[in-house]
Design a protein around this motif. Structure first.
Motif, PDB file in Angstrom:
ATOM      1  N   LEU A   1      -8.604   8.026  -3.805  1.00  0.00           N
ATOM      2  CA  LEU A   1      -9.306   7.736  -4.223  1.00  0.00           C
ATOM      3  C   LEU A   1      -8.315   7.950  -5.882  1.00  0.00           C
ATOM      4  O   LEU A   1      -7.892   6.398  -6.748  1.00  0.00           O
ATOM      5  N   GLU A   2      -7.794   8.855  -6.437  1.00  0.00           N
ATOM      6  CA  GLU A   2      -6.920   8.833  -7.448  1.00  0.00           C
ATOM      7  C   GLU A   2      -5.468   7.953  -7.292  1.00  0.00           C
ATOM      8  O   GLU A   2      -4.911   7.739  -8.147  1.00  0.00           O
TER       9      GLU A   2
ATOM     10  N   GLU B   1      -5.281   5.788  -5.382  1.00  0.00           N
ATOM     11  CA  GLU B   1      -5.322   3.861  -5.945  1.00  0.00           C
ATOM     12  C   GLU B   1      -5.460   3.696  -7.170  1.00  0.00           C
ATOM     13  O   GLU B   1      -5.088   1.978  -8.240  1.00  0.00           O
ATOM     14  N   ASP B   2      -5.728   4.541  -8.025  1.00  0.00           N
ATOM     15  CA  ASP B   2      -6.159   4.748 -10.092  1.00  0.00           C
ATOM     16  C   ASP B   2      -4.782   4.449 -10.048  1.00  0.00           C
ATOM     17  O   ASP B   2      -3.910   3.729 -11.145  1.00  0.00           O
ATOM     18  N   ARG B   3      -4.350   5.611  -9.803  1.00  0.00           N
ATOM     19  CA  ARG B   3      -2.582   5.773 -10.538  1.00  0.00           C
ATOM     20  C   ARG B   3      -1.299   5.329 -10.373  1.00  0.00           C
ATOM     21  O   ARG B   3      -0.597   5.784 -10.322  1.00  0.00           O
TER      22      ARG B   3
ATOM     23  N   ARG C   1       3.833   1.506  -6.183  1.00  0.00           N
ATOM     24  CA  ARG C   1       2.079   1.451  -6.845  1.00  0.00           C
ATOM     25  C   ARG C   1       2.072   1.249  -4.591  1.00  0.00           C
ATOM     26  O   ARG C   1       2.728   0.302  -4.096  1.00  0.00           O
TER      27      ARG C   1
END
Lengths: 489, 261
Positions: free
Chosen positions: B239-240, B242-244, B260
């Motif tokens: 999840l992290e 996905e964000d960063r 990315r």
């Protein structure tokens, strides 16, 4: 008390021999007394063959005409195959098991011969025979036995050796012999016409559907002999027949010549299906020995709506040179050619078909699958010819090559001649190499490399195999697997 | 179940994997994530036995009863498959003329023979395979089409999971199985994989994106970059990412085309 595990040289040799034999499992020699005509070709030899077979004058005349014509010809050089010159005077043109005259039934056949066919898996004994397959077996130059003859006779079907047909049905032989492949046709067919010794003869009368597969098994046994068989199949109006042939030969270092002729005649509304599994000895890995297979096969759709279908699986022979063809004379007649040709080691094949469209609305289909492995060379050579009379003729040709090594070759020589503007002719061709990716994919599912190769090859040949009668299709798959052992890597 | 130690792999002179250490236990689901070119697919292929890669150092132990003490890397691909390793391909191959059912049956029987079970006859096999078809919402006609020939991207991926379901591997490696799938197909595939979860079975998901992990929740997530595992964590790590994105995890020297996901 255990023996040290050192393998004895003899034991090792025996193992080696059995392994080599494993590659060609039909390579044994039958020890049988032979009657052979001295080597060489002359009018005297032809007269001797004709006399031995007690032939009527028209046959001898025909043979001699062919021989005289042959003397004016030279061996063709247009194909892609290469071989040392054949010495036609070093061949025995007649070799027969010495058991006297023609056997009347199986009890008169030499037991040694019966054992040979048993080894080959040919059901000669009717009671053991696979129901539905009648077999004519040709051993070197003579036909040994024909099964199920009586049952066929009750339907008016004639299925016998060519020699017997000459004796019992000379009028049919005289009418049809050479009517599809004349004795002037080509070098090898002309030679065959002069010296052919036996083969099969089939006549299916009007409106009769032959209830079983008819089958001939050809076997070359004698050393330095050639096999020149001639097969003639006539399907009268509305008749249907399916015919299979299989072939093997012993392993020998020298090359042996096989020059056969097959003629098919399909009259109005008749249908002939002719299937071949050719597994003559291919020679060893270095290209020593093997059969030179120079064969002329042609079918004539003589009446309207006649249908002739050739299916061949060619895995044997050092050289294969054959073009089973169809003359589409009758209106709405149909010709088909389905072929798998495999060349491994040093084998060479130049094979294909000719479809000659003469009648209106004639259709032909060609599916050719060439597989090249080792140093093998495989050529498709085909002609589609549409004459001015063949309005609305249609042809579809599909020609695929599969390469399995870096040293093999595949060639395609399609010839198309169209003289009627309403014709539709299509040609598709592909060449592919069996891929490391495909192999890895299948191996990662648990298949051995060999099974993976067989699966890919069988998939490649599927369109042809589905044309074969069931038992033959299974046989053909096994044969392909054996012929490809060790072909990868 | 699987112990990878200091694995170095190159193609030609080019190093791809530069010291991978990974432990996978029975019952676990591991996700291996990372940007393009990080070596994810190479790892999957090397584990399945693809030729053409040079293993320059390290070892892989696969703790199957029959293979105790053996380096997995010494085995042929078919031996690994029979020992229960399955790779779902990123780009499944077409095998023209070979019916799907034919491959499935040959594959299952080769695996069964290895397990000391008898070969299944055609009828028993059909029963087995039909139940697996239902699991993946696949039509029976799939069985009679040539392997992957003319299949859409989604059909090919579902076909891979069908093979997996039939073979019941102990270690399943899914290489980018989510790529090219629409959301419905993704759910179907995830459902198929989840249905196969078992205390005796481990799954390695190789994926570029987090979205597959919404449906198959991993126990461990590893980020591969420059041929090394640069970060390991639980499902939260995905999840992290996905964000960063991957950028913050990549060493300075790593020159990667795509930072990315």
């Amino acid at each position: 008390m255990s023996q040290p595990e050192v393998s004895h040289p003899d034991a090792r040799n025996a193992e080696l021999r059995s392994r080599v034999a494993d590659e060609y499992r039909w390579g044994f020699v039958t020890d049988i007394e032979q009657e052979v005509v001295p080597k060489g070709l002359s009018e005297a030899v032809i007269r001797l063959i004709s006399a031995k077979k007690n032939e009527p004058d028209f046959m001898l005349e025909w043979r001699l005409q062919a021989y005289r014509h042959w003397l004016t010809l030279t061996e063709p050089t247009w194909s892609s195959v290469h071989h040392p010159a054949i010495d036609y005077q070093a061949i025995h043109y007649y070799a027969a098991p010495k058991s006297g005259s023609q056997p009347k039934d199986l009890s008169e056949v030499d037991p040694e011969l019966l054992r040979t066919y048993e080894k080959l898996g040919i059901p000669l004994q009717e009671r053991e025979a696979l129901a539905g397959v009648a077999v004519d077996a040709v051993f070197d130059s003579v036909s040994v036995a024909t099964t199920f003859k009586d049952k066929l006779e009750s339907l008016g079907i004639i299925f016998c050796s060519f020699s017997e047909a000459v004796q019992k049905h000379p009028e049919l032989v005289r009418e049809y012999l050479g009517s599809v492949v004349p004795y002037t046709d080509n070098y090898f067919a002309t030679l065959n016409s002069a010296v052919f010794t036996d083969g099969s003869f089939v006549y299916v009368p009007k409106g009769v559907r032959c209830p079983m597969e008819l089958s001939t098994y050809f076997r070359i046994n004698a050393r330095n002999s050639g096999q020149f068989e001639r097969t003639l199949i006539i399907a009268d109006e509305g008749a249907t027949v399916s015919y299979l042939e299989g072939c093997t030969a012993p392993m020998r270092d020298e090359n042996q010549l096989h020059a056969a002729v097959v003629e098919l005649v399909a009259l109005k509304d008749a249908r002939i299906k002719y299937s071949t599994v050719q597994n003559w000895y291919p020679g060893d890995a270095e290209g020593r020995g093997g059969i030179y297979n120079f064969v002329t096969k042609r079918g004539d759709c003589r009446g309207d709506r006649a249908h002739i279908s050739w299916t061949q699986v060619e895995t044997g022979s050092a050289i294969t040179w054959k073009y089973p063809s169809c003359i589409l004379r009758g209106d709405d007649s149909v010709g088909e050619f389905y072929s798998v040709a495999l060349t491994n080691h040093r084998q060479q094949a130049d094979t294909g078909t000719k479809m000659i469209h003469i009648g209106r609305n004639t259709r032909s289909t060609i599916v050719s699958k060439g597989i090249s492995a080792g140093f093998g060379s495989n050529a498709y050579r085909g002609l589609v010819k549409v004459l001015p009379s063949a309005a609305n003729a249609r042809n579809h040709t599909q020609c695929d090559s599969l390469l399995m090594s870096d040293h093999c070759a595949a060639h395609t020589f399609p010839y198309i001649e169209v003289k009627n503007p309403s014709a539709t002719v299509e040609h598709e061709a592909t060449t592919s190499k069996i891929g490391d990716d495909q192999l890895f994919y299948l191996r990662s599912r648990g298949l051995s490399e060999e099974d993976a190769v067989n699966l890919i090859v069988n998939g490649f040949c599927k369109e042809v195999f589905k044309e074969l009668p069931m038992e033959f299709a299974v046989e053909a798959q096994k044969l392909l697997a054996v012929s490809l052992e060790g072909a990868i890597g | 179940m699987l112990e990878i130690r200091n694995l170095h792999v190159s193609i030609g002179d080019r190093p791809i994997l530069a010291g991978i250490d990974l432990d996978v236990k029975a019952g676990e689901v591991h996700a291996i994530m990372g940007p393009n070119g990080s070596g994810k697919s190479t790892l999957a292929q090397v584990l399945a036995g693809r030729e053409g890669y040079a293993v320059t150092a390290g070892s892989v132990r696969y703790l199957d009863r029959d293979l105790v003490g053996q380096d997995l890397l010494a085995l042929a691909p078919e031996q690994r498959a029979r020992a229960g390793i399955f790779l779902a391909f990123q780009y499944p191959l077409e095998i023209p003329g070979v019916a799907n059912v034919q491959l499935l049956r040959s594959a299952l029987n080769s695996v069964r023979l290895q397990r000391g079970e008898s070969e299944l006859d055609a009828m028993d096999f059909l029963d087995t395979v039909k139940s697996k078809l239902a699991l993946l919402d696949m039509d029976e006609s799939f069985l009679y089409r040539a392997v992957n020939e003319g299949f859409s991207g989604g059909e090919k991926k579902r076909n891979e999971i069908l093979q997996m379901a039939v073979l019941e591997p102990r270690l399943a490696i899914l290489d980018e199985t989510d790529s090219g799938l629409d959301i419905d197909a993704l759910k179907t595939v995830a459902h198929g994989v989840n249905a196969l979860k078992h205390p005796e079975r481990a799954v390695i998901l190789v994926t570029h994106y987090q979205r597959l992990l919404n449906y198959i929740v991993p126990d461990h997530v590893h980020v591969l970059a420059g041929g090394r595992i640069v970060r390991s964590g639980d499902a939260g790590l995905a999840l992290e990412l996905e964000d960063r994105g991957y950028g913050w995890l990549i060493p300075e020297s790593g020159s990667l085309e795509e930072m990315r996901p």
